[in-house]
Scaffold this motif. Sequence first.
Motif, mmCIF file in Angstrom:
data_model
loop_
_atom_site.group_PDB
_atom_site.id
_atom_site.type_symbol
_atom_site.label_atom_id
_atom_site.label_comp_id
_atom_site.label_asym_id
_atom_site.label_seq_id
_atom_site.Cartn_x
_atom_site.Cartn_y
_atom_site.Cartn_z
ATOM 1 N N UNK A 17 -17.608 19.123 20.156
ATOM 2 C CA UNK A 17 -16.205 18.998 19.778
ATOM 3 C C UNK A 17 -15.964 17.769 18.920
ATOM 4 N N UNK A 18 -16.669 16.673 19.153
ATOM 5 C CA UNK A 18 -16.521 15.491 18.290
ATOM 6 C C UNK A 18 -17.009 15.813 16.879
ATOM 7 N N UNK A 19 -18.129 16.525 16.789
ATOM 8 C CA UNK A 19 -18.642 16.908 15.476
ATOM 9 C C UNK A 19 -17.662 17.838 14.770
ATOM 10 N N UNK A 20 -17.160 18.836 15.481
ATOM 11 C CA UNK A 20 -16.199 19.769 14.913
ATOM 12 C C UNK A 20 -14.929 19.063 14.457
ATOM 13 N N UNK A 21 -14.452 18.133 15.273
ATOM 14 C CA UNK A 21 -13.233 17.404 14.915
ATOM 15 C C UNK A 21 -13.453 16.559 13.658
ATOM 16 N N UNK A 22 -14.624 15.911 13.575
ATOM 17 C CA UNK A 22 -14.877 15.074 12.400
ATOM 18 C C UNK A 22 -15.150 15.927 11.153
ATOM 19 N N UNK A 23 -15.751 17.085 11.304
ATOM 20 C CA UNK A 23 -16.050 17.944 10.168
ATOM 21 C C UNK A 23 -14.818 18.706 9.702
ATOM 22 N N UNK A 24 -13.826 18.878 10.562
ATOM 23 C CA UNK A 24 -12.632 19.640 10.222
ATOM 24 C C UNK A 24 -11.942 19.084 8.979
ATOM 25 N N UNK A 25 -11.837 17.769 8.870
ATOM 26 C CA UNK A 25 -11.174 17.172 7.704
ATOM 27 C C UNK A 25 -11.979 17.435 6.431
#
Length: 89
Positions: A17-25
Motif C-alpha cells: 500500500x505504501x508503494x501504491x500510494x507513492x506510485x499513484x501520483x
Amino acid sequence: MENGYVIIGIIALLFLSMYGYSYWSVFKEKVRQKEENLKQTEAQEIRRKARIEKQEALLERVRVFNERKKEMRQKSPLLDKLKKQQKVS
C-alpha cells in the motif's frame, strides 16, 4: 507459526500500500501528460487545417485575379484598336 504468516502478510500489505500510494501520483501525472499531449495535438491539427483552408482561399483569389488580368490583356489590344478608329473617324 500461524500468527507469523499473518504478521508477514500484514507487513507485505503495508509495503504494497505504501508503494501504491507513492506510485499513484506518478500514474496520475502520466495520465494528465497524455491528455495534455492529446489536446495539443488536436489543437495543432485544427490550426493546420485552418492554415490550409486560408491558403486554398488565397490561391483561389490569386487564380481569379490572374484570369481577370489575362482577360484584360486580351481585351486591351481591342480597346486600343477601337480608340484608334474613333480618333480617325
